[in-house]
Design a protein around this motif. Structure first.
Motif, PDB file in Angstrom:
ATOM      1  N   LEU A 142       0.808  -1.214   0.000  1.00 46.34           N
ATOM      2  CA  LEU A 142       0.000   0.000   0.000  1.00 46.34           C
ATOM      3  C   LEU A 142       0.842   1.265   0.000  1.00 46.34           C
ATOM      4  O   LEU A 142       0.366   2.314  -0.400  1.00 46.34           O
ATOM      5  CB  LEU A 142      -0.928   0.003   1.220  1.00 46.34           C
ATOM      6  CG  LEU A 142      -1.861  -1.207   1.340  1.00 46.34           C
ATOM      7  CD1 LEU A 142      -2.687  -1.104   2.613  1.00 46.34           C
ATOM      8  CD2 LEU A 142      -2.765  -1.306   0.131  1.00 46.34           C
ATOM      9  N   GLY A 143       2.064   1.206   0.481  1.00 48.40           N
ATOM     10  CA  GLY A 143       2.945   2.359   0.475  1.00 48.40           C
ATOM     11  C   GLY A 143       2.526   3.469   1.417  1.00 48.40           C
ATOM     12  O   GLY A 143       2.799   4.642   1.140  1.00 48.40           O
ATOM     13  N   VAL A 144       1.861   3.146   2.532  1.00 45.43           N
ATOM     14  CA  VAL A 144       1.447   4.176   3.483  1.00 45.43           C
ATOM     15  C   VAL A 144       2.579   4.458   4.457  1.00 45.43           C
ATOM     16  O   VAL A 144       3.326   3.569   4.848  1.00 45.43           O
ATOM     17  CB  VAL A 144       0.160   3.771   4.217  1.00 45.43           C
ATOM     18  CG1 VAL A 144      -1.019   3.729   3.254  1.00 45.43           C
ATOM     19  CG2 VAL A 144       0.309   2.430   4.901  1.00 45.43           C
ATOM     20  N   ALA A 145       2.675   5.725   4.870  1.00 43.74           N
ATOM     21  CA  ALA A 145       3.852   6.176   5.606  1.00 43.74           C
ATOM     22  C   ALA A 145       3.982   5.545   6.982  1.00 43.74           C
ATOM     23  O   ALA A 145       5.085   5.188   7.406  1.00 43.74           O
ATOM     24  CB  ALA A 145       3.828   7.696   5.726  1.00 43.74           C
ATOM     25  N   PHE A 146       2.879   5.397   7.727  1.00 41.42           N
ATOM     26  CA  PHE A 146       3.004   5.014   9.136  1.00 41.42           C
ATOM     27  C   PHE A 146       3.638   3.641   9.320  1.00 41.42           C
ATOM     28  O   PHE A 146       4.261   3.371  10.342  1.00 41.42           O
ATOM     29  CB  PHE A 146       1.643   5.082   9.843  1.00 41.42           C
ATOM     30  CG  PHE A 146       0.757   3.881   9.670  1.00 41.42           C
ATOM     31  CD1 PHE A 146       0.857   2.794  10.532  1.00 41.42           C
ATOM     32  CD2 PHE A 146      -0.191   3.829   8.664  1.00 41.42           C
ATOM     33  CE1 PHE A 146       0.036   1.691  10.391  1.00 41.42           C
ATOM     34  CE2 PHE A 146      -1.011   2.733   8.516  1.00 41.42           C
ATOM     35  CZ  PHE A 146      -0.901   1.656   9.374  1.00 41.42           C
ATOM     36  N   LEU A 147       3.497   2.755   8.347  1.00 41.32           N
ATOM     37  CA  LEU A 147       4.047   1.410   8.482  1.00 41.32           C
ATOM     38  C   LEU A 147       5.571   1.419   8.528  1.00 41.32           C
ATOM     39  O   LEU A 147       6.185   0.467   9.013  1.00 41.32           O
ATOM     40  CB  LEU A 147       3.552   0.531   7.339  1.00 41.32           C
ATOM     41  CG  LEU A 147       2.045   0.232   7.388  1.00 41.32           C
ATOM     42  CD1 LEU A 147       1.564  -0.355   6.076  1.00 41.32           C
ATOM     43  CD2 LEU A 147       1.701  -0.679   8.550  1.00 41.32           C
ATOM     44  N   GLY A 148       6.185   2.484   8.049  1.00 37.25           N
ATOM     45  CA  GLY A 148       7.634   2.600   8.125  1.00 37.25           C
ATOM     46  C   GLY A 148       8.162   2.814   9.522  1.00 37.25           C
ATOM     47  O   GLY A 148       9.378   2.755   9.745  1.00 37.25           O
TER      48      GLY A 148
END
Length: 274
Positions: A142-148
């Motif tokens: 999904l490329g969502v920021a928070f997962l980083g």
């Protein structure tokens, strides 16, 4: 308005509150905790919990927190107002409203309480799994920021990428903050929402979906969270029924030494776009 350069862990920027001198406080969205639309729901829950915890007359520790996500929060400043509904001998009841430019974006209820030395037992059973390094890191299509901000090791139920539909919605992960951060109640509130929508796994692909309401029950006290430190916790989640564009999700979060830290329930809307 917040000015200057932020330092420290990104989650500490998420829960950096500026009191209005009364019951309320202002906050700001943090790019590192962005989701597909607006900020990560766990970040919103963590901020609200931090505002409640900062109240001078707050009693005890968090026991339960329910957050409803009425509308996405836009990038920038927002405000949370809280109200003390009632104080009993061992528990306390609060409500909270998050607004932005005069519009209600989220509402919440919370229970704080004093934990007592009474008979205790855990009927839930922690899954038997291997050590975190023996499992692969999650890859997030999904490329969502928070997962980083999390190191997630997939035991079961990896995020799908146009795969055959799964027969079960179960996912089990080892997870911890990346970079490392010691566990506290706001961090646990955020971690409780770490799972991608269960409907992705059942369909084998992503579809429009989002949490409508989420309740987290905090079973552990502050001393137990302190013992966890910055270690991995075991997180497992599954749905029970998908119907009419909504599904539920239940989750458990365990310390490595087998303490049930928190359980969660949420209702999620979804659209089947094919």
């Amino acid at each position: 308005m917040r000015t200057g350069q932020r330092t420290g862990h990104p989650l500490d920027a998420v829960i950096d509150i500026q009191s209005d001198g009364g019951r309320g406080a202002s906050g700001w969205t943090v790019p590192e905790y962005g989701n597909m639309v607006g900020p990560f729901g766990g970040a919103t829950a963590a901020f609200i919990l931090r505002v409640l915890d900062a109240q001078a007359d707050r009693l005890g520790e968090p026991v339960a927190l329910t957050v409803t996500y009425a509308a996405p929060i836009a990038d920038g400043e927002f405000h949370v107002d809280v109200e003390l509904v009632r104080t009993n001998r061992t528990n306390q009841h609060w409500t909270a409203t998050l607004t932005q430019d005069g519009d209600v974006k989220s509402t919440a209820t919370a229970v704080f309480g004093l934990r007592r030395g009474v008979w205790s037992d855990t009927e839930a059973v922690m899954p038997a799994v291997g050590e975190p390094p023996s499992y692969p890191p999650a890859t997030w299509p999904l490329g969502v920021a928070f997962l980083g901000n999390y190191d997630v090791r997939v035991i079961d139920g990896a995020p799908p990428e146009d795969e055959p539909p799964a027969s079960s919605s179960l996912s089990t992960f080892w997870v911890r903050h990346d970079p490392a951060r010691r566990l506290d109640f706001p961090a646990l509130a955020a971690l409780a929402d770490i799972f991608y929508p269960r409907v992705f796994l059942r369909l084998g692909r992503s579809v429009p979906a989002g949490t409508v309401s989420m309740t987290t029950y905090f079973h552990a006290g502050a001393a137990e969270l302190e013992r966890v430190g910055d270690a991995y916790i075991l997180a497992t989640a599954r749905a029970q029924r998908f119907a009419g564009g909504y599904f539920d999700q239940t989750a458990q979060l365990w310390s490595r030494d087998g303490v049930l830290l928190a359980t969660t329930n949420q209702i999620v809307y979804y659209k089947d776009s094919r």
